[in-house]
Design a protein around this motif. Sequence first.
Motif, PDB file in Angstrom:
ATOM      1  N   LYS A 143       0.808  -1.224   0.081  1.00  0.00           N
ATOM      2  CA  LYS A 143      -0.156  -0.025   0.003  1.00  0.00           C
ATOM      3  C   LYS A 143       0.833   1.270  -0.155  1.00  0.00           C
ATOM      4  N   ASN A 144       0.396   2.550  -0.573  1.00  0.00           N
ATOM      5  CA  ASN A 144       1.119   3.761  -0.538  1.00  0.00           C
ATOM      6  C   ASN A 144       2.552   3.633  -1.045  1.00  0.00           C
ATOM      7  N   VAL A 145       2.477   2.833  -2.265  1.00  0.00           N
ATOM      8  CA  VAL A 145       3.754   2.901  -2.836  1.00  0.00           C
ATOM      9  C   VAL A 145       4.443   4.265  -3.329  1.00  0.00           C
ATOM     10  N   LYS A 146       3.222   5.229  -3.655  1.00  0.00           N
ATOM     11  CA  LYS A 146       3.694   6.462  -4.110  1.00  0.00           C
ATOM     12  C   LYS A 146       4.599   7.302  -2.966  1.00  0.00           C
ATOM     13  N   ASN A 147       4.517   6.948  -1.781  1.00  0.00           N
ATOM     14  CA  ASN A 147       5.299   7.544  -0.639  1.00  0.00           C
ATOM     15  C   ASN A 147       6.493   6.873  -0.516  1.00  0.00           C
ATOM     16  N   LEU A 148       6.750   5.775  -1.191  1.00  0.00           N
ATOM     17  CA  LEU A 148       8.212   5.050  -0.908  1.00  0.00           C
ATOM     18  C   LEU A 148       9.008   5.246  -2.201  1.00  0.00           C
ATOM     19  N   SER A 149      10.425   5.333  -1.850  1.00  0.00           N
ATOM     20  CA  SER A 149      11.399   5.239  -2.999  1.00  0.00           C
ATOM     21  C   SER A 149      11.494   3.899  -3.790  1.00  0.00           C
ATOM     22  N   GLU A 150      12.191   3.687  -4.521  1.00  0.00           N
ATOM     23  CA  GLU A 150      12.451   2.387  -5.073  1.00  0.00           C
ATOM     24  C   GLU A 150      12.994   1.389  -4.410  1.00  0.00           C
ATOM     25  N   ALA A 151      13.877   1.795  -3.589  1.00  0.00           N
ATOM     26  CA  ALA A 151      14.827   1.162  -2.620  1.00  0.00           C
ATOM     27  C   ALA A 151      13.963   0.723  -1.393  1.00  0.00           C
ATOM     28  N   GLN A 152      13.017   1.623  -0.914  1.00  0.00           N
ATOM     29  CA  GLN A 152      11.982   1.149   0.120  1.00  0.00           C
ATOM     30  C   GLN A 152      11.074   0.004  -0.277  1.00  0.00           C
ATOM     31  N   GLN A 153      10.485   0.255  -1.512  1.00  0.00           N
ATOM     32  CA  GLN A 153       9.549  -0.495  -2.102  1.00  0.00           C
ATOM     33  C   GLN A 153      10.107  -2.046  -2.282  1.00  0.00           C
ATOM     34  N   LYS A 154      11.593  -1.961  -2.636  1.00  0.00           N
ATOM     35  CA  LYS A 154      12.179  -3.250  -2.949  1.00  0.00           C
ATOM     36  C   LYS A 154      12.322  -3.986  -1.493  1.00  0.00           C
ATOM     37  N   GLN A 155      12.641  -3.288  -0.534  1.00  0.00           N
ATOM     38  CA  GLN A 155      13.137  -3.536   0.723  1.00  0.00           C
ATOM     39  C   GLN A 155      11.621  -4.367   1.434  1.00  0.00           C
ATOM     40  N   LYS A 156      10.585  -3.515   1.170  1.00  0.00           N
ATOM     41  CA  LYS A 156       9.505  -4.081   1.868  1.00  0.00           C
ATOM     42  C   LYS A 156       8.866  -5.225   1.110  1.00  0.00           C
ATOM     43  N   GLU A 157       9.229  -5.132  -0.259  1.00  0.00           N
ATOM     44  CA  GLU A 157       8.550  -6.566  -0.926  1.00  0.00           C
ATOM     45  C   GLU A 157       9.545  -7.778  -0.518  1.00  0.00           C
ATOM     46  N   GLY A 158      10.970  -7.388  -0.164  1.00  0.00           N
ATOM     47  CA  GLY A 158      11.892  -8.327  -0.031  1.00  0.00           C
ATOM     48  C   GLY A 158      11.513  -9.134   1.376  1.00  0.00           C
ATOM     49  N   GLU A 159      11.168  -8.216   2.445  1.00  0.00           N
ATOM     50  CA  GLU A 159      10.744  -8.778   3.585  1.00  0.00           C
ATOM     51  C   GLU A 159       9.562  -9.680   3.698  1.00  0.00           C
ATOM     52  N   LEU A 160       8.482  -9.340   2.727  1.00  0.00           N
ATOM     53  CA  LEU A 160       7.446 -10.292   2.432  1.00  0.00           C
ATOM     54  C   LEU A 160       7.822 -11.623   1.740  1.00  0.00           C
ATOM     55  N   ILE A 161       8.865 -11.288   0.740  1.00  0.00           N
ATOM     56  CA  ILE A 161       9.075 -12.510   0.112  1.00  0.00           C
ATOM     57  C   ILE A 161       9.805 -13.629   1.109  1.00  0.00           C
ATOM     58  N   LEU A 162      10.668 -12.951   1.909  1.00  0.00           N
ATOM     59  CA  LEU A 162      11.573 -13.642   2.669  1.00  0.00           C
ATOM     60  C   LEU A 162      10.695 -14.419   3.871  1.00  0.00           C
ATOM     61  N   SER A 163       9.542 -13.826   3.989  1.00  0.00           N
ATOM     62  CA  SER A 163       8.898 -14.452   5.188  1.00  0.00           C
ATOM     63  C   SER A 163       7.924 -15.658   4.644  1.00  0.00           C
ATOM     64  N   LYS A 164       7.802 -15.828   3.211  1.00  0.00           N
ATOM     65  CA  LYS A 164       7.169 -16.974   2.654  1.00  0.00           C
ATOM     66  C   LYS A 164       7.962 -18.026   2.518  1.00  0.00           C
ATOM     67  N   ILE A 165       9.347 -18.053   2.746  1.00  0.00           N
ATOM     68  CA  ILE A 165      10.176 -19.094   2.553  1.00  0.00           C
ATOM     69  C   ILE A 165      10.933 -19.596   3.747  1.00  0.00           C
ATOM     70  N   SER A 166      11.398 -20.802   3.636  1.00  0.00           N
ATOM     71  CA  SER A 166      12.202 -21.457   4.882  1.00  0.00           C
ATOM     72  C   SER A 166      13.476 -21.772   4.428  1.00  0.00           C
ATOM     73  N   ASN A 167      14.320 -21.908   5.256  1.00  0.00           N
ATOM     74  CA  ASN A 167      15.882 -22.179   5.308  1.00  0.00           C
ATOM     75  C   ASN A 167      16.210 -23.373   4.285  1.00  0.00           C
ATOM     76  N   THR A 168      15.227 -24.270   4.451  1.00  0.00           N
ATOM     77  CA  THR A 168      15.610 -25.444   3.351  1.00  0.00           C
ATOM     78  C   THR A 168      14.985 -25.452   1.975  1.00  0.00           C
ATOM     79  N   ASP A 169      14.526 -24.079   1.641  1.00  0.00           N
ATOM     80  CA  ASP A 169      13.899 -24.126   0.150  1.00  0.00           C
ATOM     81  C   ASP A 169      15.134 -23.558  -0.726  1.00  0.00           C
ATOM     82  N   ALA A 170      14.944 -24.109  -1.931  1.00  0.00           N
ATOM     83  CA  ALA A 170      15.951 -23.533  -3.103  1.00  0.00           C
ATOM     84  C   ALA A 170      15.260 -22.255  -3.832  1.00  0.00           C
ATOM     85  N   LEU A 171      15.725 -21.186  -3.504  1.00  0.00           N
ATOM     86  CA  LEU A 171      15.220 -19.947  -4.123  1.00  0.00           C
ATOM     87  C   LEU A 171      15.738 -19.582  -5.433  1.00  0.00           C
ATOM     88  N   LEU A 172      14.680 -19.558  -6.612  1.00  0.00           N
ATOM     89  CA  LEU A 172      15.225 -19.164  -7.872  1.00  0.00           C
ATOM     90  C   LEU A 172      14.351 -17.982  -8.245  1.00  0.00           C
TER      91      LEU A 172
END
Length: 157
Positions: free
Chosen positions: A42-71
């Motif tokens: 939400k509210n990506v207009k208020n985020l820089s490109e780096a902040q948006q990537k960071q927030k998306e990255g946190e959500l992505i990493l919350s969906k994977i486990s340490n044993t997953d092979a990430l591609l």
Amino acid sequence: MTIKLLAIGKTDNKQLQALIDDYQKRLSHYIKFEFDIIPDIKNVKNLSEAQQKQKEGELILSKISNTDALLLLDENGKQFDSVEFSNYLQKRMNSGIKRLVFVIGGPYGFSEDVYKKMQSKLSLSRMTFSHQMIRLFVIEQLYRGFTILKNEPYHHR
């Protein structure tokens, strides 16, 4: 092995979603497949490109486990033809990993934290595709890869 596809944002186009659903159903005859949608930030207009990537990255990493092979689906990733991709899938299955996770990032790509967790990068083309369409292309290529491995007539060599 389970294959999981992670993507940011839902698919708005009903025809595209119908095709995605069709290929998901086809793919389920070969392997356990999960498709997980991470809601748009939400509210990506208020985020820089780096902040948006960071927030998306946190959500992505919350969906994977340490044993997953990430591609990661990344424009700078390795390119395969369909037969090479099917061989790649076979090698991953033979390696004993429990879950292979393909990730479609947001419009600006991935955060550094996501890149640190990845095992490899895959590019489907040197061309750029919409985040909506790439989902269909990934699922179709997974299906095609399994039909190649089973010597079924879907892929014409």
